[in-house]
Motif scaffolding. Structure first.
Motif, mmCIF file in Angstrom:
data_model
loop_
_atom_site.group_PDB
_atom_site.id
_atom_site.type_symbol
_atom_site.label_atom_id
_atom_site.label_comp_id
_atom_site.label_asym_id
_atom_site.label_seq_id
_atom_site.Cartn_x
_atom_site.Cartn_y
_atom_site.Cartn_z
ATOM 1 N N UNK A 93 0.939 -0.910 -0.113
ATOM 2 C CA UNK A 93 0.110 -0.198 -0.132
ATOM 3 C C UNK A 93 0.799 1.725 0.269
ATOM 4 N N UNK A 94 1.877 0.910 0.915
ATOM 5 C CA UNK A 94 2.617 2.557 1.015
ATOM 6 C C UNK A 94 3.819 2.662 -0.689
ATOM 7 N N UNK A 95 3.887 1.073 -1.555
ATOM 8 C CA UNK A 95 4.248 1.641 -3.040
ATOM 9 C C UNK A 95 3.703 2.049 -3.627
ATOM 10 N N UNK A 96 2.125 1.869 -3.425
ATOM 11 C CA UNK A 96 1.000 2.027 -4.207
ATOM 12 C C UNK A 96 1.241 4.244 -4.285
ATOM 13 N N UNK A 97 1.049 4.264 -2.576
ATOM 14 C CA UNK A 97 0.861 5.623 -2.571
ATOM 15 C C UNK A 97 2.089 6.724 -2.834
ATOM 16 N N UNK A 98 4.013 6.045 -3.310
ATOM 17 C CA UNK A 98 4.457 5.852 -3.429
ATOM 18 C C UNK A 98 4.939 6.226 -4.561
ATOM 19 N N UNK A 99 4.647 4.797 -4.818
ATOM 20 C CA UNK A 99 4.493 4.382 -6.842
ATOM 21 C C UNK A 99 3.675 5.104 -7.460
ATOM 22 N N UNK A 100 2.824 4.249 -7.738
ATOM 23 C CA UNK A 100 1.555 4.444 -8.722
ATOM 24 C C UNK A 100 0.865 2.830 -7.976
ATOM 25 N N UNK A 101 -0.221 2.698 -8.729
ATOM 26 C CA UNK A 101 -0.801 1.686 -8.538
ATOM 27 C C UNK A 101 0.137 0.546 -9.648
ATOM 28 N N UNK A 102 0.120 -0.651 -9.652
ATOM 29 C CA UNK A 102 1.029 -1.838 -10.281
ATOM 30 C C UNK A 102 -0.026 -2.664 -10.541
ATOM 31 N N UNK A 103 0.514 -3.887 -11.251
ATOM 32 C CA UNK A 103 -0.582 -4.342 -11.932
ATOM 33 C C UNK A 103 -1.679 -5.100 -11.227
ATOM 34 N N UNK A 104 -2.350 -5.292 -11.578
ATOM 35 C CA UNK A 104 -3.803 -5.219 -11.388
ATOM 36 C C UNK A 104 -3.579 -6.567 -10.555
ATOM 37 N N UNK A 105 -2.617 -7.411 -10.588
ATOM 38 C CA UNK A 105 -2.557 -8.839 -9.580
ATOM 39 C C UNK A 105 -1.971 -8.506 -9.043
ATOM 40 N N UNK A 106 -0.881 -7.842 -8.536
ATOM 41 C CA UNK A 106 -0.557 -6.978 -7.458
ATOM 42 C C UNK A 106 -1.092 -6.517 -6.766
ATOM 43 N N UNK A 107 -2.488 -6.089 -7.219
ATOM 44 C CA UNK A 107 -3.161 -4.699 -6.004
ATOM 45 C C UNK A 107 -4.087 -5.883 -5.534
ATOM 46 N N UNK A 108 -4.386 -7.072 -6.551
ATOM 47 C CA UNK A 108 -5.422 -8.101 -5.513
ATOM 48 C C UNK A 108 -5.033 -8.584 -4.554
ATOM 49 N N UNK A 109 -3.681 -9.090 -5.160
ATOM 50 C CA UNK A 109 -2.469 -9.901 -4.077
ATOM 51 C C UNK A 109 -2.384 -8.975 -2.666
ATOM 52 N N UNK A 110 -2.543 -7.929 -2.416
ATOM 53 C CA UNK A 110 -1.946 -7.122 -1.494
ATOM 54 C C UNK A 110 -3.191 -7.000 -0.698
ATOM 55 N N UNK A 111 -4.724 -6.978 -1.269
ATOM 56 C CA UNK A 111 -6.114 -7.383 -0.813
ATOM 57 C C UNK A 111 -5.771 -7.881 -0.018
ATOM 58 N N UNK A 112 -5.322 -9.520 -0.528
ATOM 59 C CA UNK A 112 -5.758 -11.133 0.257
ATOM 60 C C UNK A 112 -4.278 -10.826 1.071
ATOM 61 N N UNK A 113 -3.074 -10.599 1.325
ATOM 62 C CA UNK A 113 -2.324 -9.811 2.473
ATOM 63 C C UNK A 113 -3.071 -9.532 3.082
ATOM 64 N N UNK A 114 -3.623 -8.017 3.337
ATOM 65 C CA UNK A 114 -3.984 -7.845 4.243
ATOM 66 C C UNK A 114 -5.532 -8.260 5.188
ATOM 67 N N UNK A 115 -6.234 -8.842 4.468
ATOM 68 C CA UNK A 115 -7.178 -10.069 4.890
ATOM 69 C C UNK A 115 -6.942 -11.378 5.706
ATOM 70 N N UNK A 116 -6.289 -11.725 4.921
ATOM 71 C CA UNK A 116 -5.105 -13.091 5.672
ATOM 72 C C UNK A 116 -4.587 -12.554 7.168
ATOM 73 N N UNK A 117 -4.093 -12.015 6.864
ATOM 74 C CA UNK A 117 -2.704 -10.882 8.085
ATOM 75 C C UNK A 117 -3.896 -10.372 8.721
ATOM 76 N N UNK A 118 -5.376 -9.519 8.330
ATOM 77 C CA UNK A 118 -6.209 -8.596 9.869
ATOM 78 C C UNK A 118 -6.852 -10.635 10.288
#
Length: 130
Positions: A93-118
């Protein structure tokens, strides 16, 4: 310590993902990263960085799986899972704020990581209250 079916399933699921990603990054980094549009072929420094992360993820995934079957490791495995998944997700998420939005697959991975982590953090906190 008695372990709930939910904690076992959560640790097993989180561990399998960690092992799979770890193997992909450690053993097949060029193909693994290419699945989200990242070209790392021929860059030995970047390959070294990716393999280092892959080995660490593989080891963490194994600890998570062991925690699913060994109640004495449950709390440690949940803590490691929360740490890994939330750190990866929030760092992305920090990277997205600083560098911009990556490939859609990586956005989905990010969401999954936050859900699993939570989910594992919640299970860890509940376990600590027992």
């Amino acid at each position: 310590m008695k372990q709930s079916l939910y904690v076992k399933a959560l640790l097993f699921f989180a561990g399998i993902i960690g092992v799979a990603v770890g193997i992909g990054q450690l053993i097949f980094p060029v193909a693994f990263e290419a699945s989200t549009g990242i070209d790392i072929a021929g860059n030995s420094s970047l390959l070294s960085e990716i393999r280092g992360s892959g080995g660490t993820l593989l080891a963490a995934g194994v600890v998570m799986i062991l925690g699913a079957f060994m109640p004495s490791l449950s709390a440690k495995a949940l803590f490691i899972a929360a740490l890994f998944y939330l750190c990866y997700g929030l760092s992305r998420v920090y990277g997205m704020l600083i560098d911009g939005i990556p490939d859609q697959g990586l956005v989905l991975v990010t969401i999954g990581e936050i859900i699993i982590g939570s989910a594992v953090l919640t299970a860890y906190r509940r376990l600590q209250r027992q």
